[in-house]
Design a protein around this motif. Structure first.
Motif, short mmCIF file in Angstrom:
data_model
loop_
_atom_site.label_atom_id
_atom_site.label_comp_id
_atom_site.label_asym_id
_atom_site.label_seq_id
_atom_site.Cartn_x
_atom_site.Cartn_y
_atom_site.Cartn_z
N LEU A 73 0.95 -1.11 -0.04
CA LEU A 73 -0.08 0.05 0.10
C LEU A 73 0.98 1.08 0.14
O LEU A 73 1.82 1.47 0.94
CB LEU A 73 -0.90 -0.02 1.08
N LYS B 162 -7.80 7.32 -1.03
CA LYS B 162 -8.67 8.45 -0.92
C LYS B 162 -9.99 7.77 -0.28
O LYS B 162 -11.14 8.33 0.21
CB LYS B 162 -9.36 9.15 -2.04
N GLY B 163 -9.75 6.38 0.60
CA GLY B 163 -10.82 5.82 1.36
C GLY B 163 -12.11 5.48 0.66
O GLY B 163 -13.18 5.56 1.14
N GLY C 151 -12.92 2.96 -0.42
CA GLY C 151 -13.66 1.52 -0.06
C GLY C 151 -13.75 0.19 -0.93
O GLY C 151 -14.22 -0.73 -0.58
N PHE C 152 -13.37 0.50 -2.22
CA PHE C 152 -13.41 -0.43 -3.22
C PHE C 152 -12.86 -1.62 -2.94
O PHE C 152 -13.18 -2.66 -2.94
CB PHE C 152 -13.02 0.33 -4.75
N CYS C 153 -11.63 -1.48 -2.72
CA CYS C 153 -10.87 -2.55 -2.25
C CYS C 153 -11.26 -3.52 -1.15
O CYS C 153 -11.53 -4.79 -1.17
CB CYS C 153 -9.31 -2.54 -2.28
N PRO D 69 -8.73 3.06 -7.77
CA PRO D 69 -8.66 4.26 -8.57
C PRO D 69 -7.44 5.27 -8.43
O PRO D 69 -7.24 6.00 -9.09
CB PRO D 69 -10.05 5.13 -8.16
N ILE E 77 -2.91 0.53 -3.79
CA ILE E 77 -2.93 -0.77 -3.26
C ILE E 77 -2.66 -1.66 -4.35
O ILE E 77 -3.07 -1.54 -5.62
CB ILE E 77 -4.22 -1.18 -2.65
S1 SF4 Z 1 -9.41 1.06 -3.56
FE1 SF4 Z 1 -7.46 2.40 -3.36
S2 SF4 Z 1 -8.30 4.63 -2.66
FE2 SF4 Z 1 -10.02 3.00 -2.33
S3 SF4 Z 1 -10.00 2.49 -0.33
FE3 SF4 Z 1 -8.64 0.84 -1.60
S4 SF4 Z 1 -6.56 1.59 -1.41
FE4 SF4 Z 1 -7.76 3.26 -0.90
#
Ligand code: SF4
Ligand code: SF4
Ligand code: SF4
Lengths: 92, 283
Positions: free
Chosen positions: A22, A28-29, A31-33, A78, A82
């Motif tokens: 990471l 930017k939080g 939460g997709f991952c 995006p 990660i």
């Molecule tokens: S997908 Fe990327 S930007 Fe979104 S929470 Fe996970 S690490 Fe963060």
């Protein structure tokens, strides 16, 4: 496709493990991952990163609830924050 | 094994990392689509030095600024004509147009239709966020019927363009549609389309939580991705009369058209020059 995979993983024999990397301050939080990790091993952090967002943290419970290096987080992120790669000494 | 905190990402070699974090909102889909594009590029084994990427204006237009390769940020709606010029001057290069719905099928709609008709050798990645995001969420020609936008507060009374149908009718040789959640299939589609020639269109439905989602009961990116997960259906070679995007119906995604060996505009132009002058280009 993405539905219900968290339950399935209980019975899946894990063939490959991954290492999750990471770049913390890019996150930017969104939460997709966290939401779409098929193994459910990512959780939001309690801490904030430099941009003020909750970044993902890895919560594994070996042997079965682990990152399998599927690479979905790598491509859905995006922010290019990660990514995961297979462990060297895999194939067990 | 704990998470490893690092400074670089596997895709950094393609990016101008000094410009990150990018300008797109938290939860926007454009970053995921750019990520999938880079994966597709890698899968297709395309040398970035043999690639030209052209963007127009709008949120997606910013793509040109983040790629560490030869990119062009053109005026509004004119990415396609600019790209046509590049391709005719440098037929040895892959030319990709990476822009938004407002830029490509609304402001630049006529260029889009005619490039498809002439079979200009371009790969077009069209990010459709269903509204004009950058300027504050106004209705566009791709906004679904009944959707709420800043300029249609009581619901949109117009029908939207059915982009795959439009492209196919005008003559596109490759037409596919994915969403910003279907990033893997999108990457494969991009890799496949790199190895076709002629006018290739990949529409990617994307989330704009900031201006579109917020007004349509999906206030963050994750809500919109769940909408894509639950309300899409993969139908390859679907009847394109049924691919209009409607808020209360499943959105049809998949690969719709894949025609090989239709001569491109550039091949025919150079062929004609050769025939008339009796010499090869550059001689
Ligand atoms: S997908 Fe990327 S930007 Fe979104 S929470 Fe996970 S690490 Fe963060
Ligand atoms: S690589 Fe796959 S299994 Fe591992 S953290 Fe990412 S999404 Fe989860
Ligand atoms: S306005 Fe919409 S499309 Fe533009 S960056 Fe924000 S979320 Fe993305």
């Amino acid at each position: 496709m993405i539905n219900n995979q968290k339950q399935k993983t209980q019975t899946i024999q894990v063939k490959r493990r991954g290492i999750v990397y990471l770049v913390k301050d890019r996150c930017k939080g969104c939460g997709f991952c966290i939401e779409f990790c098929p193994m459910g091993v990512l959780k939001p952090s309690k801490d904030f990163n430099a941009q003020g967002y909750h970044y993902p943290i890895l919560v594994e419970e070996p042997p079965n609830k682990v990152c399998i290096a599927c690479g979905f987080c790598t491509v859905i992120c995006p922010e290019f924050a990660i990514y995961a790669e297979p462990m060297e000494e895999e194939k067990k | 094994m704990p998470m490893q905190f690092v400074k670089y990402h596997v895709r950094d070699k393609y990016l101008k990392t000094d410009r990150l974090p990018h300008i797109w909102c938290p939860g926007c889909g454009i970053g995921s689509i750019l990520n999938a594009f880079l994966l597709g590029l890698e899968k297709a084994n395309i040398d970035p030095d043999k690639l030209l990427v052209v963007s127009g204006i709008g949120c997606t237009g910013r793509v040109a600024g983040y790629l560490n390769m030869d990119t062009f940020h053109t005026t509004h709606g004119r990415a396609i004509p600019f790209a046509i010029g590049l391709k005719i001057a440098r037929p040895d290069m892959h030319v990709v147009v990476f822009s938004g719905d407002g830029d490509l099928v609304t402001i630049g709609g006529n260029h889009f239709i005619h490039a498809a008709r002439r079979n200009n050798d371009l790969l077009v990645i069209l990010v459709n966020n269903l509204n004009y995001g950058m300027t504050g969420g106004q209705v566009g020609a791709t906004t679904p019927h009944n959707a709420i936008t800043t300029t249609t507060p009581y619901g949109n009374i117009e029908d939207d363009f059915n982009i795959p149908f439009l492209a196919a009718a005008a003559g596109a040789v490759y037409v596919a549609r994915w969403t910003s959640l279907h990033v893997r299939r999108l990457a494969w589609s991009i890799a496949e389309a790199f190895h076709r020639k002629g006018f290739r269109l990949i529409e990617v439905i994307s989330q704009c939580p900031t201006t579109f989602g917020r007004r349509n009961k999906m206030p963050n990116g994750l809500d919109m991705l769940k909408w894509f997960r639950d309300n899409t259906i993969v139908k390859h070679n679907a009847d394109l009369r049924e691919t209009r995007i409607e808020l209360n119906r499943k959105i049809v995604i998949g690969k719709f058209i894949d025609i090989k060996d239709k001569p491109t505009f550039e091949e025919q132009a150079y062929g004609l020059v050769e025939k008339v002058r009796g010499v090869k280009r550059g001689e």
